[in-house]
Design an enzyme around this catalytic site. Structure first.
Site: not given
Ligand code: IFM
Length: 474
Positions: A78, A122, A167, A295, A297, A378
């Site tokens: 990606r 992006h 995002e 995405n 985290y 992500e």
């Molecule tokens: O690096 C970023 C990415 O550009 C977008 N999502 C989160 C990642 C980590 O912060």
């Protein structure tokens, strides 16, 4: 290894990057300036004064990087297309040399047996479009659709999977409300208009890609936040509901149901009457998605106020873990609302590690998106990596992070979630926005001075996962 550790046949394993974060070469071959070039050049905005150069010089080293992808057994890659490489002024004349770069990249990927998955936005908006008003301005959505058509015309015979926007929450609220991302504004109404026009841009771009006639599957990469009330009190539950509205449902309701949520409109009524939403916009935004990218985290816990909480666990005014950059309250929050850390281990970003959030977000989006395919577009973590005397990068914390999250993804699949693939963030260490080069997310270590690449232990672990579909033993 039991079969409980094995993903279904055909599950796609990939890694992700983004143009501004890896390409470097910001003035090569006619590329125009983007809002991130401007932001980096503004003193105090990016840690250490770092800029988009040299990044990973991927623009000149993409063939070597595709070689690394093969080493990692990736089935898909990606990447994002830099709008200002293709249209240096944002619209008008196409820069052939810029488009040729992506053409070469796609051909190199296909020759290596790796599926190209392209993101169109992006965050590197051409500066000329920012000067004309940027995302708070409706016309930017139309310009985005024109740009999408140019790229899809050229690459659509070989690229099947498209993500329009990455995002949208970050692009709108971090950039226009909290001011920690480009263009660095602090104007809540502009942020809400930007959010709407990013959604509109998504819808118009999807239509533009489809009208090229190529066989395209279209989605977007949404960083749905996992928001949990810090306690079961009615106040904390209400605070979590509000945060969920402005972080998640303000995007997913228009996309998946064609309407803004009534509670969010009410929560934000003191800021705007949403008159930037025109009659036909919601129908355009709700164009059917072929897949949804997620995405993820870290989860976030919110409380109605810091009263009675350990001050060391509280980030004031609605700030906390996750991707908010530590800048200020979420939009529409009351001044008392806060994020509360739970004392879990944290990554170098300060984000708490909790794989159960991955399971929760996948279950929720599966329920809300009506059975369309989901992909984790992500997931990953930053740690303070170094190349040791043996020439390797030993990163057990990152392996543990991936193992926990991949296992949570497998649990979601086993429970019936239509999750079809997973992209690690990120292939390479890269430019981490306002953190500059200080935060390393790669499966591959990059020495920015020499551009030497070293596959980290986590990269070798991921190669085994991607090669077998089984979660490797450590
Ligand atoms: O690096 C970023 C990415 O550009 C977008 N999502 C989160 C990642 C980590 O912060």
């Amino acid at each position: 290894m039991t079969d409980r550790e094995e993903f279904p046949e055909g599950f796609l394993w990939g890694a992700a990057t983004a143009s501004f974060q890896i390409e470097g070469a910001t003035t090569a071959d006619g590329r125009g300036a983007s809002i991130w070039d401007t932001f980096c050049a503004t003193p105090g905005k990016v840690l250490g004064g770092d800029t988009g150069d040299p990044a990973d010089d991927h623009y000149h080293r993409h063939a070597q990087d595709v070689g690394l992808m093969r080493e990692l057994n990736l089935g898909a890659y990606r990447f994002s297309v830099a709008w200002p490489r293709v249209l240096p002024e944002g619209s008008g004349e196409v820069n052939r040399a810029g488009l040729d770069f992506y053409d070469r990249l796609v051909d190199t990927l296909l020759a290596a047996g790796i599926q190209p998955w392209a993101t169109l936005y992006h965050w590197d908006l051409p500066q000329r479009l920012q000067d004309a008003g940027g995302w708070p301005h409706r016309d930017t959505a139309r310009r985005f659709a024109d740009y999408a058509a140019v790229v899809a015309e050229r690459l659509g015979d070989r690229v099947r999977h498209w993500m329009t926007v990455n995002e949208p929450w970050c692009a709108s609220f971090l950039g226009h409300h909290l001011g920690v991302h480009a263009p660095g504004h602090r104007d809540p109404v502009a942020a809400l208009a930007a959010a709407h026009h990013l959604l509109l841009g998504h819808g118009l771009a999807a239509e533009a890609i489809r009208s090229t006639g190529h066989d395209a599957r279209i989605g977007l990469a949404h960083n749905q936040a996992v928001i949990r009330p810090h306690s079961a009190t009615a106040e904390d539950v209400r605070a979590a509901r509000r945060a969920d509205g402005v972080r998640n449902r303000i995007f997913t309701d228009p996309l998946l149901r064609g309407a803004y949520p009534a509670d969010v409109l009410a929560d934000l009524a003191h800021l705007t009457d949403f008159s930037f939403v025109a009659d036909t916009d919601l129908a355009a935004i709700a164009t059917p998605l072929d897949f949804l990218g997620v995405n993820y985290y870290a989860p976030e816990w919110v409380a109605a106020s810091a009263k009675g909480l350990d001050p060391d666990t509280v980030s004031g005014g609605g700030v906390g873990s996750g991707e908010d950059g530590g800048g200020g309250a979420w939009i529409g929050a009351t001044p008392e609302e806060v994020h509360v850390s739970q004392g879990l281990p944290v990554t170098h970003m300060g984000w708490e590690v909790d794989p159960s959030g991955m399971y929760d977000v996948l279950r929720r989006l599966a329920a809300e998106s009506g059975g369309i395919d989901l992909y984790v577009t992500e997931n990953g973590c930053a740690y303070e990596d170094t190349v040791t005397g043996d020439g390797a990068v030993h990163d057990p914390d990152r392996i543990a992070y991936y193992e926990g999250h991949v296992r949570a993804a497998l649990e979601a699949v086993r429970s019936g979630v239509p999750l079809r693939g997973y992209f690690a963030w990120s292939l390479l260490d890269n430019f981490e926005w306002a953190w500059g080069y200080s935060r390393r997310f790669g499966l591959v270590h990059v020495d920015y001075a020499t551009q030497e690449r070293v596959v980290k232990d986590s990269g070798r672990w991921y190669a085994r996962l991607a090669g077998t579909g089984r979660i490797p033993r450590r």
